[in-house]
Design a protein around this motif. Structure first.
Motif, mmCIF file in Angstrom:
data_model
loop_
_atom_site.group_PDB
_atom_site.id
_atom_site.type_symbol
_atom_site.label_atom_id
_atom_site.label_comp_id
_atom_site.label_asym_id
_atom_site.label_seq_id
_atom_site.Cartn_x
_atom_site.Cartn_y
_atom_site.Cartn_z
ATOM 1 N N ARG A 38 0.839 -1.208 0.000
ATOM 2 C CA ARG A 38 0.000 0.000 0.000
ATOM 3 C C ARG A 38 0.868 1.251 0.000
ATOM 4 O O ARG A 38 0.570 2.227 -0.706
ATOM 5 N N GLU A 225 -2.889 8.277 3.382
ATOM 6 C CA GLU A 225 -4.195 7.819 2.893
ATOM 7 C C GLU A 225 -4.572 6.486 3.527
ATOM 8 O O GLU A 225 -5.724 6.274 3.936
ATOM 9 N N GLU A 229 -7.782 5.287 5.902
ATOM 10 C CA GLU A 229 -8.639 4.148 5.550
ATOM 11 C C GLU A 229 -8.745 3.160 6.712
ATOM 12 O O GLU A 229 -9.834 2.666 7.025
#
Length: 356
Positions: A38, A225, A229
């Motif tokens: 990620r 980010e 999440e």
């Protein structure tokens, strides 16, 4: 015409090639690989050593996995509490690589290994943020969260890591007893607390930025980010599981106390220890008594292990669900980590809720 808004990470990666070749990163298990992937989205990918569907507690590397470790610029792993066999492999094959040992990072919230068949109730009222890494003596660690490769105290579990020319045909030929853990140590399944995942994203981005400063802005943006999440997912799961906190259950092996503690659910006991070692008759008898005394209605199997013992011992008495701490049903990559957490919450909801 109004143009669609794009995140900083998307702006940095969309239509623009990465400015430098990303570091080669080797990770131990799929949840860790997912977090690294990620952070690296738009720049590169990360390898995983323990292939999907296999238990990390005892494992024999394939030659391709040994090569990935040997070629790594950075190794990110949970630590020897989870994969004791991997410590010597890292020292031998990746001695020049940078390394992050997540369980040794001072920001990691850790819990001690539980040893009994019955578990004590969690104190769900405490603030986990104030307990980061509370089970470690940090005088023994470098506080930048990195391991300096000092492995002098660990000369067990030595493998000839390139001497595995055969495929193990989807199962682990090493008995867990060959890789016995110190059952008084740290529970290594710390990725099942999503707040640890949030902390590690920043750590991963920081180290990648040191190794690859040209892509530092992308790594940082991706990490921020992903933190947002995971924070949203944490809130969703907490709300979903809140009604089920007073419904105890059994697990096959003691891998879930981080998830239990974070979300206020209650495992009454485990068939096997944290390292998935074989239970004895006395432990099984104690669990039978526990099921009767605590009105337990659900037990959870795992895809990584032969859990037929649950059916044999508790058939007809308990609903049997499945928890997968490694996300076997999901493709390896950035989406796996949040998906496995969501799956665990859904599995608990399905098994613990009153039948409709």
């Amino acid at each position: 015409m109004r143009l669609p808004s794009l995140s900083l990470a998307a702006l940095l990666s969309c239509g623009l090639p990465a400015m430098a070749e990303a570091p080669r990163v080797a990770t131990d298990i799929t949840p860790v690989q997912s977090l690294v992937a990620r952070v690296m989205q738009g720049a590169g990918e990360a390898d995983v050593i323990v292939r999907p569907g296999m238990s990390p507690h005892g494992y024999a590397m394939r030659p391709s996995e040994a090569r990935a470790l040997e070629q790594a610029d950075l190794v990110i792993w949970m630590g020897a509490d989870l994969t004791p066999w991997m410590e010597h492999a890292i020292e031998t094959l990746a001695g020049d690589a940078a390394m992050i040992t997540l369980l040794d990072n001072p920001e990691t919230h850790t819990l001690p290994t539980r040893t009994g068949a019955r578990f004590e109730a969690h104190d769900h009222g405490h603030d986990h943020e104030d307990q980061a890494h509370n089970e470690h003596d940090h005088d023994e660690h470098d506080h930048d969260g990195h391991d300096d490769h000092a492995h002098d105290d660990h000369d067990a579990h030595e493998h000839d890591d390139h001497d595995h020319d055969h495929d193990h045909d989807g199962h682990d030929d090493h008995d867990d007893d060959d890789h016995a853990h110190d059952h008084d140590g740290t529970d290594p399944h710390a990725w099942l607390d999503p707040q640890n995942g949030e902390r590690w994203l920043g750590l991963i981005a920081a180290e990648l930025s040191v190794l690859d400063p040209e892509n530092a802005a992308l790594y940082t943006a991706n990490a921020e980010e992903a933190k947002a999440e995971l924070a949203a997912l944490n809130s969703d799961i907490a709300e979903q599981l809140a009604p089920l906190g007073d419904r105890p259950f059994l697990v096959f092996h003691d891998a879930y106390q981080y998830f239990e503690t974070r979300f206020g659910v209650t495992a009454g006991g485990a068939v096997s220890l944290s390292d998935a070692s074989e239970p004895g008759p006395a432990r099984l008898a104690e669990l039978r008594t526990l099921v009767d005394e605590e009105n337990i209605v659900c037990a959870f199997a795992e895809p990584q292990f032969n859990t037929a013992i649950l059916e044999n011992v508790f058939a007809g008495d308990l609903r049997i669900g499945q928890l997968d701490p490694l996300g076997l049903d999901h493709p390896v990559g950035p989406g796996l980590y949040p998906a496995l957490l969501r799956d665990m919450a859904d599995a608990m909801t399905d098994c613990l809720s009153d039948p409709g």
